[in-house]
Scaffold this active site. Structure first.
Site, short mmCIF file in Angstrom:
data_model
loop_
_atom_site.label_atom_id
_atom_site.label_comp_id
_atom_site.label_asym_id
_atom_site.label_seq_id
_atom_site.Cartn_x
_atom_site.Cartn_y
_atom_site.Cartn_z
N ASN A 1 -3.79 -9.00 7.26
CA ASN A 1 -2.93 -8.95 8.39
C ASN A 1 -3.80 -9.71 9.45
OD1 ASN A 1 0.00 -7.99 8.70
ND2 ASN A 1 -1.04 -6.81 6.90
N CYS B 1 0.91 -1.17 -0.01
CA CYS B 1 0.08 0.04 0.05
C CYS B 1 0.65 1.33 0.04
CB CYS B 1 -0.87 -0.03 1.19
SG CYS B 1 -2.13 -1.32 1.12
#
Length: 566
Positions: free
Chosen positions: A315, A44
């Site tokens: 995550n 990201c």
């Protein structure tokens, strides 16, 4: 006997699984298989590396202390074996063996497993367009992609860029291109930027922001082909409407889950194209778990299967996978579709459901748009936020929100995520004891203000229209009179709404001049942010006007064309 765990994919979900599992099970034999050149990188952050905010790509690959997260790091610190530049090619579910190919040598290897984890991620879609294979046409999904594109940005001769696709990645790279001195255009099939995330009004607010930064947005246009020159370099993008000059093109039309190996192994693939998992991230094979961008998940509010390719979800899922392998009772309960991005000096974020999605899910949605400053007016840097809040009329439960503007919106979005997840009602939200001090918030936080306005609407104390609802009324031919209660100086500076039927009476004069207004037509009040508009609404109602409404958000939140003051 030691548990043999093989993880396919070494970026977000895969490395999170390995790190968490090592803490829970010091004896497990953990192997990561990664086909790429880099491990555990912050994907990201790639647009910010292109922009120059992140100066060195190695920062995206390192711990906060600057230690590279490479195979040596995982072997030494995590006691995890990494087979880098190895591609998983086949799963033998019966024997529980994974076949991998060493890409640099062509050597095939066979890895027995007790538990297999698929964290294969997703890949940028490269549409089948004529000219898509021209030079200086890019996708952005990996560190290598970013390095090649960065070199092109720095060494290219032309300065015209076209981004095909108006989604999150596309818009984040737009800012990077502008920062690199490019004239940027966006070609998008849908009407507005981020059209799958934001309602029409908020999409048009984004269009206005792009225009302020000299970014041309061509919405509602289908890209037909990419044109090139004799040297094989891209020169233009042709849509069904126009030809856009281009020295560089980014294809940003979405990502596709990497599920080929799962499909070939006979694992269940869902309607969204992702691998099907349960709440403990188990696939249809009890010895195989999966997580990250390759899986589908459940929307918390609707129960529908969705895909949310976000590093945050990956995550969280990696942690649940490790807990499941280690025998701990963890669950991944789904997603709300939360997304946030920085758009130049604005924040744009959303979570939950809009009105259309809420109605489709069986709720009775009520929504309102408010404009509120993030800080008191006397504090330096105070800036407006536009918030659209949705609740269920029956249960009064908060269902969704959209936040946009130059004000500080990130903490407000997270507050609303917590409210939706915790099943808070609009009344609970209005009564939250949020932190207040002038450097951080107004006395009534914008979230509190939005909740109070929505309560007024739900309780029948307020009739209001969003900008698009007012445009719809006008297009139907509904009769209404706009009552602008700004000062003449504000009207001159800020402009007028694009309707002929409007009158300007400053709020301080309304008590005396209300008799000038007709009683046989609906009066829609507004001001800069419609706080004074709400006062005017109340005054007229108190004077016996029965057909009164408020324009939500005021002229500041009006995302469409304005007229200059006469």
């Amino acid at each position: 006997m030691k548990k043999r765990v093989v993880i396919v994919g070494g970026v977000a979900c895969g490395t999170k699984t390995a790190a968490r599992l090592r803490r829970l099970d010091p004896d497990a034999e953990i192997t990561i298989v990664e086909k790429g050149n880099h491990l555990s990188y912050a994907g990201c952050g790639l647009p910010y590396f292109l922009e120059g905010v992140v100066k060195d790509s190695r920062d995206l690959l390192s711990t906060p202390l600057g230690v590279p997260r490479d195979s040596a790091f995982f072997r030494t610190v995590k006691q995890v074996e990494v087979l880098q530049r190895h591609m998983a090619t086949r799963i033998d579910r019966e024997k529980r063996v994974l076949t991998v190919l060493e890409l640099d040598t062509g050597v095939e290897k066979h890895l027995p497993y007790d538990t297999l984890v698929l964290a294969t991620g997703a890949s940028p879609i490269r549409p089948n367009l004529p000219g898509a294979d021209l030079a200086r046409v890019f996708t952005l999904g990996t560190i290598d992609d970013a390095l090649v594109m960065k070199e092109a940005l720095q060494n290219g001769t032309g300065k015209k860029a076209v981004v095909i696709g108006g989604g999150l990645i596309g818009l984040e790279v737009v800012e990077a291109l502008v920062a690199n001195g490019y004239d940027v255009s966006i070609a998008e099939l849908l009407e507005t930027p981020l059209a799958t995330l934001f309602d029409r009004d908020f999409g048009h607010l984004l269009k206005k922001l792009l225009a302020q930064h000299q970014v041309a947005f061509f919405g509602g246009e289908r890209v037909l082909e990419l044109l090139g020159n004799a040297a094989g370099n891209v020169t233009a993008v042709r849509t069904d409407t126009r030809e856009i000059p281009a020295d560089l093109v980014l294809l940003a039309v979405g990502v596709r889950p990497n599920v080929e190996i799962a499909r070939e192994a006979g694992l269940a693939i869902g309607p969204t194209g992702g691998i099907v998992t349960d709440e403990r991230m188990r696939t249809s094979d009890p010895y195989i778990l999966a997580g990250g961008d390759c899986v589908e998940t459940t929307h918390v509010l609707t129960g529908k299967r969705v895909r949310q390719p976000m590093g945050s979800a990956a995550n969280r899922q990696g942690r649940v996978i490790a807990d499941t392998i280690a025998g701990h009772d963890s669950k991944f309960n789904g997603v709300l579709g939360t997304a946030i991005m920085k758009a130049f000096d604005w924040t744009a974020g959303r979570t939950g459901l809009n009105e259309t999605a809420a109605a489709e899910a069986g709720f009775a949605p009520v929504a309102v748009t408010v404009t509120a400053p993030d800080l008191p007016h006397f504090m330096p840097g105070a800036a407006p936020l536009y918030i659209r809040l949705v609740a269920d009329r029956t249960s009064r439960r908060i269902l969704g929100a959209q936040i946009m503007g130059p004000g500080r919106g990130d903490k407000r979005l997270d507050t609303l995520v917590s409210a939706i997840t915790g099943h808070l009602t609009v009344d609970d939200l209005a009564d939250l004891d949020l932190g207040y001090a002038p450097p951080f918030s107004t006395a009534l936080d914008p979230v509190t203000h939005a909740a109070n306005v929505l309560r007024n609407k739900m309780d029948g104390l307020l009739v209001s229209y969003s900008p698009s609802e007012l445009l719809t009324k006008a297009s139907r031919g509904d009769r209404f009179l706009l009552l602008d209660v700004r000062t003449p100086e504000e009207v001159a500076a800020q402009g007028r709404l694009p309707f002929d039927s409007q009158v300007n009476i400053p709020l301080g004069a309304l008590w005396k001049r209300a008799g000038e207004l007709p009683r046989d037509v609906e009066i829609v009040t507004f001001c800069k942010i419609s706080v004074r508009g709400w006062d005017a609404y109340s005054i007229l109602k108190g004077l016996g006007f029965s057909n009164v409404a408020l324009l939500e958000g005021g002229i500041l939140a009006w995302p469409y064309e304005l007229r200059k003051a006469v």
